[in-house]
Design a protein around this motif. Structure first.
Motif, short mmCIF file in Angstrom:
data_model
loop_
_atom_site.label_atom_id
_atom_site.label_comp_id
_atom_site.label_asym_id
_atom_site.label_seq_id
_atom_site.Cartn_x
_atom_site.Cartn_y
_atom_site.Cartn_z
N GLY A 89 -18.85 -6.04 -7.59
CA GLY A 89 -18.78 -4.65 -8.03
C GLY A 89 -17.34 -4.19 -8.13
O GLY A 89 -16.51 -4.83 -8.77
N GLU A 90 -17.03 -3.11 -7.46
CA GLU A 90 -15.68 -2.56 -7.48
C GLU A 90 -14.87 -2.99 -6.26
O GLU A 90 -13.83 -2.41 -5.94
CB GLU A 90 -15.74 -1.03 -7.55
N GLN A 91 -15.33 -4.02 -5.56
CA GLN A 91 -14.62 -4.51 -4.39
C GLN A 91 -13.93 -5.82 -4.72
O GLN A 91 -14.23 -6.48 -5.69
CB GLN A 91 -15.59 -4.70 -3.23
N GLY A 92 -12.98 -6.20 -3.88
CA GLY A 92 -12.25 -7.45 -4.05
C GLY A 92 -10.79 -7.25 -3.76
O GLY A 92 -10.40 -6.32 -3.05
N LEU A 93 -9.95 -8.11 -4.33
CA LEU A 93 -8.51 -7.96 -4.20
C LEU A 93 -8.10 -6.85 -5.16
O LEU A 93 -8.39 -6.91 -6.35
CB LEU A 93 -7.81 -9.27 -4.56
N LEU A 94 -7.45 -5.82 -4.65
CA LEU A 94 -7.14 -4.64 -5.44
C LEU A 94 -5.69 -4.56 -5.88
O LEU A 94 -5.39 -4.06 -6.96
CB LEU A 94 -7.51 -3.38 -4.64
N SER A 95 -4.74 -5.04 -5.05
CA SER A 95 -3.34 -4.85 -5.40
C SER A 95 -2.42 -5.79 -4.60
O SER A 95 -2.78 -6.25 -3.51
CB SER A 95 -2.93 -3.39 -5.15
N LEU A 96 -1.25 -6.00 -5.15
CA LEU A 96 -0.19 -6.83 -4.55
C LEU A 96 1.13 -6.12 -4.77
O LEU A 96 1.38 -5.57 -5.84
CB LEU A 96 -0.16 -8.20 -5.25
N VAL A 97 1.99 -6.13 -3.75
CA VAL A 97 3.35 -5.60 -3.91
C VAL A 97 4.29 -6.42 -3.03
O VAL A 97 3.90 -6.90 -1.96
CB VAL A 97 3.43 -4.09 -3.54
N GLY A 164 11.97 3.48 0.00
CA GLY A 164 11.74 2.27 0.79
C GLY A 164 10.41 2.25 1.51
O GLY A 164 10.07 1.26 2.16
N PHE A 165 9.64 3.33 1.42
CA PHE A 165 8.33 3.39 2.08
C PHE A 165 7.27 2.75 1.20
O PHE A 165 7.34 2.81 -0.03
CB PHE A 165 7.92 4.84 2.38
N LEU A 166 6.27 2.16 1.85
CA LEU A 166 5.13 1.57 1.15
C LEU A 166 4.08 2.65 0.95
O LEU A 166 3.69 3.34 1.89
CB LEU A 166 4.54 0.42 1.98
N TYR A 167 3.63 2.81 -0.29
CA TYR A 167 2.62 3.80 -0.63
C TYR A 167 1.34 3.08 -1.05
O TYR A 167 1.37 2.09 -1.77
CB TYR A 167 3.11 4.72 -1.76
N LEU A 168 0.21 3.63 -0.60
CA LEU A 168 -1.11 3.07 -0.85
C LEU A 168 -2.00 4.17 -1.37
O LEU A 168 -2.11 5.24 -0.76
CB LEU A 168 -1.66 2.51 0.46
N SER A 169 -2.64 3.92 -2.51
CA SER A 169 -3.62 4.88 -3.02
C SER A 169 -5.01 4.28 -2.83
O SER A 169 -5.17 3.07 -2.77
CB SER A 169 -3.36 5.20 -4.49
N THR A 170 -6.00 5.14 -2.71
CA THR A 170 -7.38 4.68 -2.51
C THR A 170 -8.31 5.40 -3.47
O THR A 170 -7.93 6.40 -4.08
CB THR A 170 -7.87 4.97 -1.07
#
Length: 188
Positions: A89-97, A164-170
């Motif tokens: 579905g909409e789950q899995g590996l979402l992002s890499l940075v 320099g901060f890591l940002y995560l959106s959901t």
């Protein structure tokens, strides 16, 4: 991310991967779709650079495999395969940075779902013996965000800001029309 956009994103990404852009003197961009540059991908989620001067291309795929290519689009290796996650579905590996100082510290972050459907942020370090691979023993789970109830609207990306901060959106936590009003709630 809206489910329609999430479902279209891999197709749009392949479109851009397959395109060769040229800019003639009149300033208009021409797109040549005659031949794909990269084939054999399964639901690619991003087209990522480590910004380390290597000109390598990293392509995370929803199923959990992150491929490494050179700047001529030749497959070099698999950076890492994220295991113990859901990829339906909409789950899995979402992002890499990659960390802004990746060239020196070798750190990168992966955002994915676990088998409970929760959102997980993990950190890896580049292998000391193969620059195209992760040291899987270096894996650290940095953050887990519970995602109870719905299996959709996981979405999101990782980015480092200029600060320099890591940002995560959901995503909003799922359910048609955001029944829990998570998208409008700063505390959810």
């Amino acid at each position: 991310m809206h489910p329609t956009i999430l479902n279209l994103f891999p197709k749009l990404l392949l479109f851009f991967i397959a395109a060769i852009f040229t800019t003639p003197s009149n300033g208009q961009v021409n797109v040549d779709l005659s031949a794909p540059l990269i084939t054999g991908l399964n639901q690619p989620m991003q087209f990522v650079s480590a910004n380390d001067g290597s000109n390598k291309i990293y392509i995370p795929q929803k199923e959990g495999v992150i491929k490494v290519y050179d700047n001529a689009y030749n497959l070099l290796d698999t950076l890492v395969t994220v295991t113990g996650m859901v990829s339906t579905g909409e789950q899995g590996l979402l992002s890499l940075v990659f960390h802004p100082d990746y060239a020196n510290n070798g750190l990168f972050f992966v955002y994915h779902n676990n088998t409970n459907g929760d959102l997980v942020l993990t950190r890896y370090k580049r292998s000391s013996t193969n620059v195209n691979k992760a040291d899987v023993a270096s894996r650290v789970e940095v953050l887990t965000i519970p995602h109870p109830g719905q299996s959709n609207h996981n979405g999101g990306e990782l980015h480092f800001g200029a600060d320099g901060f890591l940002y995560l959106s959901t995503g909003d936590g799922g359910g048609a029309g955001d029944p829990n009003n998570n998208a409008q709630n700063d505390n959810s």
